[in-house]
Structures are given as structure tokens and as C-alpha cells.
Design a protein around this motif. Structure first.
Motif, PDB file in Angstrom:
ATOM      1  N   TRP A 155       2.629   1.500  -3.516  1.00 19.93           N
ATOM      2  CA  TRP A 155       1.751   1.840  -4.628  1.00 19.93           C
ATOM      3  C   TRP A 155       1.225   3.267  -4.513  1.00 19.93           C
ATOM      4  O   TRP A 155       0.981   3.925  -5.514  1.00 19.93           O
TER       5      TRP A 155
ATOM      6  N   ARG B 211      -0.210   4.656  -8.207  1.00 16.88           N
ATOM      7  CA  ARG B 211      -1.022   3.619  -8.848  1.00 16.88           C
ATOM      8  C   ARG B 211      -2.288   3.358  -8.043  1.00 16.88           C
ATOM      9  O   ARG B 211      -2.396   3.745  -6.886  1.00 16.88           O
ATOM     10  N   SER B 212      -3.233   2.663  -8.667  1.00 18.97           N
ATOM     11  CA  SER B 212      -4.466   2.299  -7.977  1.00 18.97           C
ATOM     12  C   SER B 212      -4.139   1.342  -6.831  1.00 18.97           C
ATOM     13  O   SER B 212      -3.455   0.326  -7.033  1.00 18.97           O
ATOM     14  N   VAL B 213      -4.640   1.664  -5.647  1.00 18.79           N
ATOM     15  CA  VAL B 213      -4.304   0.864  -4.467  1.00 18.79           C
ATOM     16  C   VAL B 213      -5.391  -0.151  -4.136  1.00 18.79           C
ATOM     17  O   VAL B 213      -5.312  -0.815  -3.102  1.00 18.79           O
ATOM     18  N   THR B 214      -6.393  -0.294  -5.016  1.00 19.53           N
ATOM     19  CA  THR B 214      -7.506  -1.202  -4.706  1.00 19.53           C
ATOM     20  C   THR B 214      -7.050  -2.639  -4.461  1.00 19.53           C
ATOM     21  O   THR B 214      -7.442  -3.242  -3.450  1.00 19.53           O
ATOM     22  N   PRO B 215      -6.206  -3.249  -5.327  1.00 16.67           N
ATOM     23  CA  PRO B 215      -5.791  -4.639  -5.048  1.00 16.67           C
ATOM     24  C   PRO B 215      -5.039  -4.789  -3.729  1.00 16.67           C
ATOM     25  O   PRO B 215      -5.241  -5.746  -2.982  1.00 16.67           O
TER      26      PRO B 215
ATOM     27  N   LEU C 145       0.833  -1.205   0.000  1.00 17.47           N
ATOM     28  CA  LEU C 145       0.000   0.000   0.000  1.00 17.47           C
ATOM     29  C   LEU C 145       0.866   1.252   0.000  1.00 17.47           C
ATOM     30  O   LEU C 145       0.624   2.196  -0.752  1.00 17.47           O
TER      31      LEU C 145
ATOM     32  N   ALA D  49      -5.207  -2.734  -1.125  1.00 15.09           N
ATOM     33  CA  ALA D  49      -6.117  -2.460  -0.012  1.00 15.09           C
ATOM     34  C   ALA D  49      -6.937  -3.702   0.336  1.00 15.09           C
ATOM     35  O   ALA D  49      -7.182  -3.990   1.503  1.00 15.09           O
ATOM     36  N   LEU D  50      -7.342  -4.467  -0.679  1.00 18.48           N
ATOM     37  CA  LEU D  50      -8.080  -5.705  -0.429  1.00 18.48           C
ATOM     38  C   LEU D  50      -7.194  -6.732   0.267  1.00 18.48           C
ATOM     39  O   LEU D  50      -7.637  -7.466   1.144  1.00 18.48           O
TER      40      LEU D  50
END
Length: 291
Positions: free
Chosen positions: A271, A276-280, A268, A282-283
Motif C-alpha cells: 500500500w 494509498r492510506s496505510v491506516t487499515p 503495508l 497499520a492497524l
């Protein structure tokens, strides 16, 4: 043939990772080889290979140095080789060497001062230094410090300073089941009331202290470090009450949760810095917290 492949494949993978053309594929190579070893193995070490394979897969989130994967798979291969010399000094020497080979991975992302290095070196040499110690005392001297049970938990906190680096997670989560498996094969059980009581009290204090400090944690690395202290306390209680096998399987499950939490927090941060997108990630972090 199969046994020779199991013993030699990790060292072949380490050699491949060390080659400059393949170095950038270090984590995928280590992931594939560890997964193959998990399917080829029979017995408890197949679980350990599976845990390391999962850890190398999560290396994609951490984007650590490929040499972290090199040191980790080299150390795991040495740990596996140590099982060939159960009840012999050679086995203890190989296990201590495996721990020593894991230490350089800590320096990939952080600097350690001389005092910290000395502590790590002493802990890694415990299996070898306690060869002539009576069984009950040897179990305590090896398990309590290397698992990170209170009051020997500070090396875990030191290793995770500045963020739980992949090297620190591989050392604290990946090698705990290795230590417990090795103790079990050595036939070291917590026999006798003094040793059982010592493990029980140390385990209980580790759980209470680690839980309290986790509630007061100011950053992710501190939270991961004291979560590891709680897990070490549970391992000590299981070791005292149910034996090494129960503690081993708990260490495997706890290691997966700690790897998920630590890699998620590490990824996290990375990224977010890269935009970059932190969605993966964060999950992944959420999965670690729930675990």
C-alpha cells in the motif's frame, strides 16, 4: 449428502477460481467457501477451515495472485480428503499431495532456486516416506521438520524471504494444524522418554533461538520467520508435555497471529508503494505484533 458436499465443495471452488472470468474474485470465493465449510464441518477440521477463511479474507490486504487462493483451497481440500484414509498409505499420499499443491503459491511472489525447491519437495513427502517407520520416530520425523522446529527452521526463513508472501503464510501457519490433526488421527503420541526429551529440548532451543534472532531482525520477513520458529518451539513443548490436542489448538491461535502479522507487513509494503492510506494495514500489523 453433507459429507459429499464438504469433500467436493473445495474442488468446485478451486475450479471456479481457475476460470478466467472468476479469477479476479479468487480470494472472496475461497473466503466464502472456507467459511461455509467451517460451519458444515464437525470436529477439529472446522477450526482449520476457519483459519483458512480468515487467511483468504486477509488476502485483500496482500493483493496476491488469485492463483494463490486456487492452490491453497485445492491443497486444503486434499488434506481434508486424506482424513478418510487414516492408518492407510492413501491418507499419507493425499496429505503429501496437499503440501505439494501448496508449493506453487510460493512462486507467485518470489523465485526459488533448485536447492530450496528440493528441500520443500522432501518435506512435503515426509508423511508418505515415513509410512513404514515406527510410530515414535514417525512422529518426530513428520512433526519437527514440517512445523519448522530448530534445526529444521530454515525452510520457513527461505519461504519468507523478500517478505512473508501469502503463499508462505498459508503454508507455515495454515498447514501446521493440519499436520498436527493428521498425526493425532493416526494415533501417533510422543510415547517414550527419548522422544519426549527430544521434543522438549528441540522446542526449548527453538524458542530461545527464535526469540534471539527476532530481536536482531532487520526486516519484517525475518521477524515473521523467527516468530514462526518460536511458535514451532511452543508447539513442540506442548506436544511433549500435553499431547497433540493442546499443540493443535495452540497452532491454530499462533497461526492466526502469524497470518495477521505477516499479511499486515506484506500489505503495508504494497500500500505504501501504491501511495494509498496505510491506516487499515497499520492497524492489522499492530494487531499482529500484539498477538
Amino acid at each position: 449428502m453433507r459429507e459429499a458436499l464438504i469433500l467436493l465443495a473445495p474442488f468446485g471452488a478451486a475450479a471456479a477460481i481457475y476460470l478466467p472470468p472468476l479469477r479476479r474474485f479468487g480470494f472472496p470465493i475461497a473466503f466464502a467457501v472456507s467459511g461455509a465449510m467451517a460451519s458444515l464441518e464437525r470436529g477439529e477440521f472446522s477450526w482449520i477451515w476457519g483459519a483458512f477463511s480468515f487467511a483468504f479474507l486477509l488476502g485483500w490486504f496482500a493483493e496476491a495472485s488469485p492463483l494463490t487462493a486456487f492452490w491453497a483451497i485445492l491443497g486444503t481440500g486434499l488434506a481434508r480428503a486424506s482424513l478418510l484414509f487414516v492408518h492407510a498409505p492413501y491418507g499419507a499420499l493425499l496429505l503429501s499431495s496437499a503440501l505439494l499443491f501448496m508449493l506453487p503459491s510460493l512462486w507467485e511472489e518470489q523465485g526459488l532456486d533448485l536447492g530450496e525447491i528440493s528441500v520443500f519437495l522432501l518435506l512435503a513427502l515426509l508423511p508418505l516416506l515415513t509410512v513404514e517407520v515406527p510410530e515414535g520416530w514417525r512422529l518426530l520425523l513428520v512433526s519437527v521438520p514440517l512445523l519448522g522446529v530448530f534445526p529444521f527452521h530454515l525452510w520457513v526463513r527461505s519461504a519468507m524471504k523478500g517478505g512473508p508472501s501469502p503463499g508462505a503464510l498459508l503454508l507455515t501457519a495454515g498447514f501446521r494444524p493440519v499436520i498436527l490433526l493428521w498425526l493425532g488421527l493416526e494415533g501417533l503420541e510422543p510415547s517414550g522418554a527419548p522422544f519426549t526429551k527430544a521434543l522438549t529440548w528441540l522446542g526449548a532451543v527453538s524458542i530461545l533461538w527464535g526469540s534471539f534472532r527476532s530481536l536482531l531482525a532487520e526486516d519484517w520477513d525475518e521477524l515473521c520467520a523467527f516468530a514462526a520458529t518460536v511458535e514451532a518451539g511452543v508447539m513442540a513443548l506442548l506436544l511433549a508435555g500435553s499431547g497433540i490436542e493442546a499443540s493443535f489448538f495452540y497452532s491454530f491461535l499462533a497461526g492466526l497471529s502469524l497470518l495477521t502479522l505477516g499479511m499486515g507487513s506484506w500489505g503495508l509494503k504494497r500500500w505504501m508503494e501504491d501511495g494509498r492510506s496505510v491506516t487499515p494495514v497499520a492497524l492489522l500489523l499492530l494487531a499482529g505484533l500484539l498477538a
